[in-house]
Write a protein that holds these residues in place. Structure first.
Motif, PDB file in Angstrom:
ATOM      1  N   UNK A  32       0.802  -1.220   0.000  1.00  0.00           N
ATOM      2  CA  UNK A  32       0.000   0.000   0.000  1.00  0.00           C
ATOM      3  C   UNK A  32       0.839   1.276   0.000  1.00  0.00           C
ATOM      4  N   UNK A  33       2.141   1.150   0.227  1.00  0.00           N
ATOM      5  CA  UNK A  33       2.983   2.351   0.191  1.00  0.00           C
ATOM      6  C   UNK A  33       3.303   2.775  -1.244  1.00  0.00           C
ATOM      7  N   UNK A  34       2.925   1.952  -2.214  1.00  0.00           N
ATOM      8  CA  UNK A  34       3.131   2.282  -3.622  1.00  0.00           C
ATOM      9  C   UNK A  34       1.813   2.720  -4.235  1.00  0.00           C
ATOM     10  N   UNK A  35       1.839   3.841  -4.916  1.00  0.00           N
ATOM     11  CA  UNK A  35       0.624   4.367  -5.538  1.00  0.00           C
ATOM     12  C   UNK A  35       0.203   3.489  -6.714  1.00  0.00           C
ATOM     13  N   UNK A  36      -1.095   3.337  -6.934  1.00  0.00           N
ATOM     14  CA  UNK A  36      -1.556   2.553  -8.078  1.00  0.00           C
ATOM     15  C   UNK A  36      -1.247   3.252  -9.391  1.00  0.00           C
ATOM     16  N   UNK A  37      -1.137   2.452 -10.462  1.00  0.00           N
ATOM     17  CA  UNK A  37      -0.884   2.989 -11.797  1.00  0.00           C
ATOM     18  C   UNK A  37      -2.220   3.091 -12.531  1.00  0.00           C
ATOM     19  N   UNK A  38      -2.668   4.324 -12.778  1.00  0.00           N
ATOM     20  CA  UNK A  38      -3.929   4.529 -13.481  1.00  0.00           C
ATOM     21  C   UNK A  38      -3.686   4.485 -14.990  1.00  0.00           C
ATOM     22  N   UNK A  39      -4.445   3.668 -15.667  1.00  0.00           N
ATOM     23  CA  UNK A  39      -4.285   3.481 -17.112  1.00  0.00           C
ATOM     24  C   UNK A  39      -5.187   4.475 -17.835  1.00  0.00           C
ATOM     25  N   UNK A  40      -4.596   5.460 -18.431  1.00  0.00           N
ATOM     26  CA  UNK A  40      -5.367   6.499 -19.126  1.00  0.00           C
ATOM     27  C   UNK A  40      -5.697   6.117 -20.560  1.00  0.00           C
ATOM     28  N   UNK A  41      -4.950   5.134 -21.093  1.00  0.00           N
ATOM     29  CA  UNK A  41      -5.206   4.643 -22.446  1.00  0.00           C
ATOM     30  C   UNK A  41      -5.355   3.124 -22.404  1.00  0.00           C
ATOM     31  N   UNK A  42      -6.524   2.634 -22.049  1.00  0.00           N
ATOM     32  CA  UNK A  42      -6.732   1.188 -21.897  1.00  0.00           C
ATOM     33  C   UNK A  42      -6.352   0.365 -23.126  1.00  0.00           C
ATOM     34  N   UNK A  43      -6.529   0.953 -24.318  1.00  0.00           N
ATOM     35  CA  UNK A  43      -6.205   0.213 -25.536  1.00  0.00           C
ATOM     36  C   UNK A  43      -4.705  -0.039 -25.666  1.00  0.00           C
ATOM     37  N   UNK A  44      -3.903   0.749 -24.934  1.00  0.00           N
ATOM     38  CA  UNK A  44      -2.449   0.590 -25.006  1.00  0.00           C
ATOM     39  C   UNK A  44      -1.927  -0.403 -23.977  1.00  0.00           C
ATOM     40  N   UNK A  45      -2.811  -0.899 -23.128  1.00  0.00           N
ATOM     41  CA  UNK A  45      -2.406  -1.874 -22.108  1.00  0.00           C
ATOM     42  C   UNK A  45      -2.409  -3.274 -22.713  1.00  0.00           C
ATOM     43  N   UNK A  46      -1.287  -3.978 -22.594  1.00  0.00           N
ATOM     44  CA  UNK A  46      -1.197  -5.335 -23.129  1.00  0.00           C
ATOM     45  C   UNK A  46      -0.945  -6.334 -21.999  1.00  0.00           C
ATOM     46  N   UNK A  47      -1.715  -7.397 -22.011  1.00  0.00           N
ATOM     47  CA  UNK A  47      -1.554  -8.452 -21.024  1.00  0.00           C
ATOM     48  C   UNK A  47      -0.564  -9.489 -21.537  1.00  0.00           C
ATOM     49  N   UNK A  48       0.468  -9.768 -20.751  1.00  0.00           N
ATOM     50  CA  UNK A  48       1.428 -10.811 -21.109  1.00  0.00           C
ATOM     51  C   UNK A  48       1.001 -12.155 -20.554  1.00  0.00           C
ATOM     52  N   UNK A  49       0.514 -12.179 -19.319  1.00  0.00           N
ATOM     53  CA  UNK A  49       0.077 -13.443 -18.747  1.00  0.00           C
ATOM     54  C   UNK A  49      -0.400 -13.305 -17.317  1.00  0.00           C
ATOM     55  N   UNK A  50      -0.937 -14.388 -16.800  1.00  0.00           N
ATOM     56  CA  UNK A  50      -1.466 -14.478 -15.441  1.00  0.00           C
ATOM     57  C   UNK A  50      -0.415 -15.101 -14.531  1.00  0.00           C
ATOM     58  N   UNK A  51      -0.130 -14.451 -13.415  1.00  0.00           N
ATOM     59  CA  UNK A  51       0.818 -14.995 -12.433  1.00  0.00           C
ATOM     60  C   UNK A  51       0.113 -16.089 -11.653  1.00  0.00           C
ATOM     61  N   UNK A  52       0.659 -17.314 -11.676  1.00  0.00           N
ATOM     62  CA  UNK A  52      -0.023 -18.451 -11.032  1.00  0.00           C
ATOM     63  C   UNK A  52       0.817 -19.083  -9.934  1.00  0.00           C
ATOM     64  N   UNK A  53       1.992 -18.531  -9.653  1.00  0.00           N
ATOM     65  CA  UNK A  53       2.797 -19.108  -8.583  1.00  0.00           C
ATOM     66  C   UNK A  53       4.121 -18.424  -8.435  1.00  0.00           C
ATOM     67  N   UNK A  54       4.857 -18.830  -7.401  1.00  0.00           N
ATOM     68  CA  UNK A  54       6.157 -18.240  -7.084  1.00  0.00           C
ATOM     69  C   UNK A  54       7.168 -19.341  -6.813  1.00  0.00           C
ATOM     70  N   UNK A  55       8.361 -19.196  -7.381  1.00  0.00           N
ATOM     71  CA  UNK A  55       9.465 -20.112  -7.078  1.00  0.00           C
ATOM     72  C   UNK A  55      10.381 -19.414  -6.097  1.00  0.00           C
ATOM     73  N   UNK A  56      10.681 -20.078  -4.985  1.00  0.00           N
ATOM     74  CA  UNK A  56      11.536 -19.433  -3.988  1.00  0.00           C
ATOM     75  C   UNK A  56      12.941 -19.997  -4.032  1.00  0.00           C
TER      76      UNK A  56
END
Length: 256
Positions: free
Chosen positions: A232-256
């Motif tokens: 919560x100490x990091x401000x959210x990133x507001x997307x002003x141009x939704x058409x320019x937002x590209x999804x690369x993939x869904x995060x489904x886990x973490x390797x430690x």
């Protein structure tokens, strides 16, 4: 009924009467009379036995078939009761649809609230999965892997088959602290390549020449698209141009 319940609970633990009284401050002959029904335990003994077997007094007395104690029984609010009543009105198809959605939501929330400690799981077989781990970190600029470049900077790493979801297509190194405490600086996340991530899920995104690992949020009242940090100490990133937002993939886990 008390005698029947006492015999049932003791046998479930595979104990003799002598085994039981050796663990409790009870006399053998007195307890034997409880199970035979010749005597009934007083309130103090009933509480002792209920604690030992971790059951409710009502169950021990035969008043209820529910073994749980009152404090362990969830008290439903009005909305929860309403949902249950509606669920009971559905046919089999409707219940299957609700069950599928419910399970997906449970898995999503589980990922957001619990670290997936994959490398701490013991190996159960010798199968391995080889995945690309891209060295250009999300949140550190536009990496070549995000532009589908065949010369992308990556290394191949072996992961035990039981340590990573087989749905993962590749991995990404994370830079920064914006997703703490769930995803830390330097973590490697498993990613499923998808064209779209549903709201409230964590994904890898590209916007304005930058790659981000963020949670996608949609503000329905304002029609706004937001890339949100878990920290919560990091401000959210507001997307002003939704058409320019590209999804690369869904995060489904973490390797430690």
């Amino acid at each position: 009924m008390i005698a029947e319940r006492l015999r049932l609970l003791r046998r479930e633990k595979s104990m003799s009467k002598r085994d039981l009284v050796s663990r409790l401050p009870l006399n053998y002959s007195t307890y034997a009379n409880y199970e035979s029904g010749f005597r009934e335990p007083n309130s103090e003994v009933l509480q002792l036995l209920a604690r030992y077997y971790n059951v409710s007094l009502d169950y021990l007395l035969g008043v209820s078939e529910n073994r749980k104690k009152a404090e362990e029984i969830a008290i439903l609010n009005e909305d929860e009761n309403d949902h249950i009543m509606k669920y009971r009105q559905l046919d089999n198809h409707g219940r299957e649809v609700v069950d599928i959605i419910l399970q997906k939501e449970v898995e999503r929330v589980s990922f957001l609230t619990t670290r997936i400690e994959t490398v701490k799981k013991p190996l159960v077989d010798d199968r391995w999965i080889v995945l690309k781990v891209y060295n250009q970190r999300a949140s550190a600029g536009l990496g070549s892997y995000l532009s589908d470049d065949s010369d992308s900077d990556y290394e191949e790493m072996h992961f035990a088959a039981n340590q990573v979801s087989e749905r993962a297509d590749f991995c990404v190194r994370i830079k920064g602290e914006s997703m703490e405490p769930k995803i830390n600086d330097g973590d490697i996340v498993f990613v499923k390549a998808v064209p779209k991530v549903d709201p409230d899920n964590v994904g890898i995104f590209v916007y304005d020449g930058e790659a981000y690992c963020k949670r996608l949020r949609i503000d329905q009242t304002k029609g706004a698209v937001i890339l949100e940090s878990l920290n919560k100490s990091f401000a959210p990133k507001h997307i002003t141009q939704p058409d320019a937002l590209r999804t690369v993939g869904l995060v489904i886990g973490i390797a430690e």
